[in-house]
Write a protein that holds these residues in place. Structure first.
Motif, PDB file in Angstrom:
ATOM      1  N   ARG A  44       0.827  -1.192   0.000  1.00 12.60           N
ATOM      2  CA  ARG A  44       0.000   0.000   0.000  1.00 12.60           C
ATOM      3  C   ARG A  44       0.864   1.245   0.000  1.00 12.60           C
ATOM      4  O   ARG A  44       1.906   1.295   0.656  1.00 12.60           O
ATOM      5  CB  ARG A  44      -0.904   0.017   1.230  1.00 12.60           C
ATOM      6  CG  ARG A  44      -1.977  -1.070   1.208  1.00 12.60           C
ATOM      7  CD  ARG A  44      -2.824  -0.993   2.451  1.00 12.60           C
ATOM      8  NE  ARG A  44      -1.992  -1.135   3.645  1.00 12.60           N
ATOM      9  CZ  ARG A  44      -2.442  -0.916   4.869  1.00 12.60           C
ATOM     10  NH1 ARG A  44      -3.698  -0.537   5.054  1.00 12.60           N
ATOM     11  NH2 ARG A  44      -1.646  -1.073   5.910  1.00 12.60           N
ATOM     12  N   GLY A  45       0.375   2.251  -0.653  1.00 14.06           N
ATOM     13  CA  GLY A  45       1.054   3.546  -0.640  1.00 14.06           C
ATOM     14  C   GLY A  45       2.372   3.519  -1.381  1.00 14.06           C
ATOM     15  O   GLY A  45       2.744   2.567  -2.043  1.00 14.06           O
ATOM     16  N   LYS A  46       3.084   4.593  -1.247  1.00 13.10           N
ATOM     17  CA  LYS A  46       4.375   4.758  -1.921  1.00 13.10           C
ATOM     18  C   LYS A  46       5.443   5.036  -0.871  1.00 13.10           C
ATOM     19  O   LYS A  46       5.275   5.920  -0.021  1.00 13.10           O
ATOM     20  CB  LYS A  46       4.305   5.922  -2.911  1.00 13.10           C
ATOM     21  CG  LYS A  46       5.547   6.062  -3.763  1.00 13.10           C
ATOM     22  CD  LYS A  46       5.371   7.191  -4.770  1.00 13.10           C
ATOM     23  CE  LYS A  46       6.607   7.307  -5.642  1.00 13.10           C
ATOM     24  NZ  LYS A  46       6.476   8.398  -6.621  1.00 13.10           N
ATOM     25  N   LYS A  47       6.505   4.267  -0.927  1.00  9.46           N
ATOM     26  CA  LYS A  47       7.548   4.414   0.071  1.00  9.46           C
ATOM     27  C   LYS A  47       8.256   5.748  -0.134  1.00  9.46           C
ATOM     28  O   LYS A  47       8.652   6.090  -1.247  1.00  9.46           O
ATOM     29  CB  LYS A  47       8.551   3.276  -0.061  1.00  9.46           C
ATOM     30  CG  LYS A  47       9.576   3.274   1.045  1.00  9.46           C
ATOM     31  CD  LYS A  47      10.511   2.088   0.934  1.00  9.46           C
ATOM     32  CE  LYS A  47       9.794   0.801   1.204  1.00  9.46           C
ATOM     33  NZ  LYS A  47      10.684  -0.359   1.239  1.00  9.46           N
ATOM     34  N   SER A  48       8.411   6.483   0.952  1.00 11.19           N
ATOM     35  CA  SER A  48       9.053   7.805   0.869  1.00 11.19           C
ATOM     36  C   SER A  48      10.548   7.654   0.656  1.00 11.19           C
ATOM     37  O   SER A  48      11.157   6.663   1.059  1.00 11.19           O
ATOM     38  CB  SER A  48       8.788   8.590   2.158  1.00 11.19           C
ATOM     39  OG  SER A  48       9.339   7.912   3.263  1.00 11.19           O
ATOM     40  N   ALA A  49      11.137   8.650   0.003  1.00  6.67           N
ATOM     41  CA  ALA A  49      12.581   8.629  -0.248  1.00  6.67           C
ATOM     42  C   ALA A  49      13.339   8.731   1.066  1.00  6.67           C
ATOM     43  O   ALA A  49      12.925   9.427   1.988  1.00  6.67           O
ATOM     44  CB  ALA A  49      12.955   9.780  -1.169  1.00  6.67           C
ATOM     45  N   MET A  50      14.467   8.033   1.127  1.00 10.99           N
ATOM     46  CA  MET A  50      15.266   8.014   2.350  1.00 10.99           C
ATOM     47  C   MET A  50      16.026   9.334   2.484  1.00 10.99           C
ATOM     48  O   MET A  50      16.644   9.803   1.531  1.00 10.99           O
ATOM     49  CB  MET A  50      16.250   6.843   2.294  1.00 10.99           C
ATOM     50  CG  MET A  50      17.037   6.654   3.577  1.00 10.99           C
ATOM     51  SD  MET A  50      18.185   5.257   3.459  1.00 10.99           S
ATOM     52  CE  MET A  50      17.050   3.915   3.163  1.00 10.99           C
ATOM     53  N   SER A  51      15.960   9.892   3.676  1.00  9.35           N
ATOM     54  CA  SER A  51      16.693  11.136   3.925  1.00  9.35           C
ATOM     55  C   SER A  51      18.174  10.844   4.110  1.00  9.35           C
ATOM     56  O   SER A  51      18.590   9.689   4.302  1.00  9.35           O
ATOM     57  CB  SER A  51      16.138  11.826   5.175  1.00  9.35           C
ATOM     58  OG  SER A  51      16.425  11.052   6.328  1.00  9.35           O
ATOM     59  N   GLU A  52      18.974  11.912   4.050  1.00  9.24           N
ATOM     60  CA  GLU A  52      20.424  11.746   4.232  1.00  9.24           C
ATOM     61  C   GLU A  52      20.742  11.229   5.620  1.00  9.24           C
ATOM     62  O   GLU A  52      21.632  10.378   5.793  1.00  9.24           O
ATOM     63  CB  GLU A  52      21.129  13.088   3.990  1.00  9.24           C
ATOM     64  CG  GLU A  52      22.641  13.013   4.122  1.00  9.24           C
ATOM     65  CD  GLU A  52      23.325  14.326   3.806  1.00  9.24           C
ATOM     66  OE1 GLU A  52      24.395  14.593   4.390  1.00  9.24           O
ATOM     67  OE2 GLU A  52      22.787  15.088   2.982  1.00  9.24           O
ATOM     68  N   ALA A  53      20.029  11.712   6.632  1.00  9.09           N
ATOM     69  CA  ALA A  53      20.265  11.241   8.001  1.00  9.09           C
ATOM     70  C   ALA A  53      19.957   9.756   8.123  1.00  9.09           C
ATOM     71  O   ALA A  53      20.719   8.990   8.738  1.00  9.09           O
ATOM     72  CB  ALA A  53      19.415  12.049   8.977  1.00  9.09           C
ATOM     73  N   PRO A  98      14.086  11.448  15.196  1.00  6.31           N
ATOM     74  CA  PRO A  98      13.074  11.179  14.157  1.00  6.31           C
ATOM     75  C   PRO A  98      13.583  10.271  13.051  1.00  6.31           C
ATOM     76  O   PRO A  98      12.818   9.483  12.479  1.00  6.31           O
ATOM     77  CB  PRO A  98      12.736  12.573  13.625  1.00  6.31           C
ATOM     78  CG  PRO A  98      13.029  13.484  14.772  1.00  6.31           C
ATOM     79  CD  PRO A  98      14.218  12.894  15.439  1.00  6.31           C
ATOM     80  N   ALA A  99      14.879  10.358  12.731  1.00  7.46           N
ATOM     81  CA  ALA A  99      15.436   9.491  11.687  1.00  7.46           C
ATOM     82  C   ALA A  99      15.420   8.044  12.140  1.00  7.46           C
ATOM     83  O   ALA A  99      15.130   7.129  11.336  1.00  7.46           O
ATOM     84  CB  ALA A  99      16.861   9.923  11.343  1.00  7.46           C
ATOM     85  N   TYR A 100      15.740   7.795  13.426  1.00  8.22           N
ATOM     86  CA  TYR A 100      15.654   6.435  13.957  1.00  8.22           C
ATOM     87  C   TYR A 100      14.220   5.899  13.822  1.00  8.22           C
ATOM     88  O   TYR A 100      13.985   4.770  13.396  1.00  8.22           O
ATOM     89  CB  TYR A 100      16.061   6.403  15.436  1.00  8.22           C
ATOM     90  CG  TYR A 100      17.531   6.565  15.687  1.00  8.22           C
ATOM     91  CD1 TYR A 100      18.420   5.533  15.402  1.00  8.22           C
ATOM     92  CD2 TYR A 100      18.037   7.730  16.244  1.00  8.22           C
ATOM     93  CE1 TYR A 100      19.783   5.665  15.657  1.00  8.22           C
ATOM     94  CE2 TYR A 100      19.385   7.882  16.492  1.00  8.22           C
ATOM     95  CZ  TYR A 100      20.260   6.852  16.197  1.00  8.22           C
ATOM     96  OH  TYR A 100      21.602   6.984  16.442  1.00  8.22           O
ATOM     97  N   THR A 101      13.261   6.733  14.180  1.00 10.12           N
ATOM     98  CA  THR A 101      11.860   6.315  14.131  1.00 10.12           C
ATOM     99  C   THR A 101      11.438   5.975  12.707  1.00 10.12           C
ATOM    100  O   THR A 101      10.744   4.960  12.457  1.00 10.12           O
ATOM    101  CB  THR A 101      10.967   7.433  14.692  1.00 10.12           C
ATOM    102  OG1 THR A 101      11.405   7.777  16.006  1.00 10.12           O
ATOM    103  CG2 THR A 101       9.528   6.997  14.741  1.00 10.12           C
ATOM    104  N   SER A 102      11.852   6.787  11.753  1.00  7.73           N
ATOM    105  CA  SER A 102      11.493   6.536  10.348  1.00  7.73           C
ATOM    106  C   SER A 102      12.092   5.234   9.853  1.00  7.73           C
ATOM    107  O   SER A 102      11.456   4.470   9.110  1.00  7.73           O
ATOM    108  CB  SER A 102      11.966   7.694   9.469  1.00  7.73           C
ATOM    109  OG  SER A 102      11.340   8.896   9.864  1.00  7.73           O
ATOM    110  N   LEU A 103      13.339   4.953  10.268  1.00 13.82           N
ATOM    111  CA  LEU A 103      13.967   3.697   9.852  1.00 13.82           C
ATOM    112  C   LEU A 103      13.199   2.490  10.386  1.00 13.82           C
ATOM    113  O   LEU A 103      12.995   1.490   9.673  1.00 13.82           O
ATOM    114  CB  LEU A 103      15.419   3.652  10.340  1.00 13.82           C
ATOM    115  CG  LEU A 103      16.430   4.483   9.547  1.00 13.82           C
ATOM    116  CD1 LEU A 103      17.786   4.445  10.232  1.00 13.82           C
ATOM    117  CD2 LEU A 103      16.548   3.971   8.117  1.00 13.82           C
TER     118      LEU A 103
END
Length: 581
Positions: A520-529, A567-572
């Protein structure tokens, strides 16, 4: 009580009685008022003198009597003079028709001088204010060593005093300076003017060495205590101030340096360590000061050349021609000055540095490497060359850790200046492997400094993967200084700007190709962090060093801000990128 005071009181009593026969006129009232004021002033002055010099009252009276005999103004009359004055006053009163109020006050109390602006010029000995003491000259005592040791005077002033002595007598001033260098070595032998100006330096210094009775192995440069620790700094600062003061005249007079430098070079060849160390320090610091002067002259030279070019472009007239001639003369003079200074630099390099960089004393070897680094940084047009850089490379193999450390500190400074990189290519390729080896140096400080130099080499992109692996593995070691330096190296190695951008692009493309269409949905691009955290986690797992996690994090944390990006940890975690936790 002084006689003058009694006469003033008598005058006041006499004036208090008005004449019954003669009416008081307006002018008489004015005169009376003036006389009363004068009497009151005299009484106040008398009280002031008693308060200041009550013990010397008799001496003041005698002094005033001597002044009377010599024809000068008298403050106290003798008894005979008072009696004579009273008789003359009585005769004058009998003859005159006016009352006693008409009698001038000077007839009663003696001659009175008018009060000046800064105090009354009294009819007696004038008490002069104490004269301000002149500040003592720093060289009033010819022991220049004591002046520098105590450090009570500004070194610019001390150097200025020495220059005044030099202008008065070159030989005497030179003798003082050489005596200062000898005393700074711990030797109490006396240097005569004949010895100072003699050209037979070897024989002269040999005799001086024979008279050197060392009470101990200590000498000012290595002695402990706050006084002697400060002395080394004072010693260096005075020599630099002296050269800066002499930069316009004495450096080029053909006498000062032509005698001083041979003395220093002769002292550096002595078997006595105190002489070698002190003279090597003095000579090296003189060369550093020469570079400062030469740099300033070169700036003046560039300005003069621009002015000359502007004048040449102007209309050709007599005034312009005169101006061009003056500028050309200034250019020639400054070029000669730079040439003389560079000649003295070469003398110190070949006569002191080349002889002492292999000295048996590690302090002298460290001094040589430190100073040649200063010369390269300050005068790169001459010293940034392989025939000077090689000495720094050779000292990377020195037995003493402090010497190796000094060489690494110099290299780090050189590599941080990007404009030097083209001139360091040959040196770098020759000594790169030695720098990498030194990251495991037995001296921990030298090892951490070697890692910092390796970081500079990494920026130049001249380290291969094997070299890099040998260095970044140190993030797991216990010595924190080395681990922190290795952490900086690892962050630079993993996250080089160009490499980071390319790898992020590859990761994004691979992620898009491997993503199932049914999700489902579209995976967001990974940030540099997020990418940095992922790469760091991969590196840690590949190294299989889970038991040293705390060392790893402590080494990286000061150099990678993304480690604090929660927040980067959470996104991962939410994106589930497939890493095991």
């Amino acid at each position: 009580m002084p006689v003058r005071g009694s006469r003033a009181a008598g005058a006041k009593a006499e004036k208090a009685k008005p004449s019954p026969d003669v009416p008081v006129r307006g002018s008489q009232r004015l005169r009376k008022k003036q006389d009363d004021e004068e009497v009151r002033r005299l009484e106040e002055e008398e009280e002031e003198e008693k308060a200041v010099s009550s013990d010397n009252e008799g001496d003041a009276v005698n002094s005033s009597e001597d002044s009377d005999d010599g024809g000068g103004p008298a403050s106290v009359d003798s008894d005979e003079e008072i009696a004579s004055s009273e008789e003359s006053d009585n005769d004058a009163t009998a003859e005159e028709s006016d009352s006693d109020l008409d009698t001038p006050l000077s007839r009663l109390v003696g001659p009175v001088r008018p009060r000046g602006r800064g105090g009354a010029a009294r009819g007696g000995a004038v008490r002069q204010p104490p004269k301000a003491k002149a500040a003592p000259s720093a060289l009033s005592n010819t022991d220049l060593f004591s002046v520098i040791k105590e450090g009570r005077y500004a070194f610019k002033m001390t150097a200025g005093d020495w220059m005044d002595d030099y202008k008065a007598d070159k030989g005497v001033a030179l003798t003082k300076l050489i005596q200062f260098l000898v005393r700074s070595s711990g030797c109490k032998a006396e240097v005569t003017q004949e010895m100072a100006v003699s050209h037979n330096y070897d024989q002269t210094f040999k005799k001086l060495t024979q008279d050197f009775e060392e009470d101990s192995a200590d000498y000012p440069l290595i002695m402990s205590g706050p006084v002697w620790k400060k002395f080394k700094m004072n010693f260096v600062e005075f020599l630099d101030s002296l050269i800066q003061q002499c930069r316009h005249t004495l450096l080029y007079d053909g006498f000062f340096l032509e005698h001083l430098l041979p003395w220093l070079m002769t002292m550096t060849t002595s078997q006595v360590q105190a002489f070698r160390h002190t003279s090597a320090l003095a000579a090296m610091k003189l060369c550093t000061s020469f570079i400062k002067v030469a740099v300033n002259i070169r700036l003046d030279l560039d300005n003069a050349e621009r002015l000359l070019e502007v004048e040449r472009q102007k209309a050709n007239n007599r005034r312009t021609a005169d101006r061009i001639k003056v500028l050309e003369g200034q250019l020639d003079e400054k070029k000669d000055q730079v040439g003389d200074l560079e000649e003295h630099m070469q003398k110190i390099f070949s006569g002191v540095f080349v002889m002492r960089y292999r000295d048996t004393l590690a302090d002298i070897r460290s001094l040589c490497i430190h100073e040649i680094g200063e010369w390269i940084m300050g005068y790169s047009s001459t010293f940034l060359a392989d025939n000077y850089l090689k000495y720094i490379g050779w000292m990377l193999y020195d037995q003493a850790g402090e010497v190796r450390m000094a060489a690494l500190v110099v290299l780090e400074r050189l590599y941080k200046k990007e404009s030097f990189h083209p001139h360091l290519d040959l040196f770098t390729h020759k000594f790169k492997d030695r720098v990498v080896e030194m990251v495991m140096d037995v001296d921990g400080q030298a090892g951490s400094r070697a890692v910092h130099v390796a970081c500079a080499l990494l920026d130049m992109d001249i380290l291969d993967d094997e070299n890099c692996e040998q260095i970044y593995q140190l993030v797991f070691v216990r010595p924190r200084a080395i681990a922190l330096a290795a952490g900086e190296f690892l962050v630079k190695f993993l996250f080089n700007a160009e490499r980071l951008a390319a790898r992020m692009q590859e990761e994004q493309e691979a992620s898009q190709q491997s993503s199932p269409k049914k999700k489902r949905g579209k995976k967001s691009a990974m940030s540099e962090a997020q990418f940095k955290l992922k790469e760091l986690a991969k590196f840690f797992l590949e190294c299989q060093a889970a038991t040293t996690t705390e060392y790893f994090v402590d080494s990286i944390l000061p150099h990678l801000e993304e480690l604090k990006d929660w927040p980067a940890y959470t996104s991962l975690l939410q994106d589930d990128l497939g890493l095991s936790t």
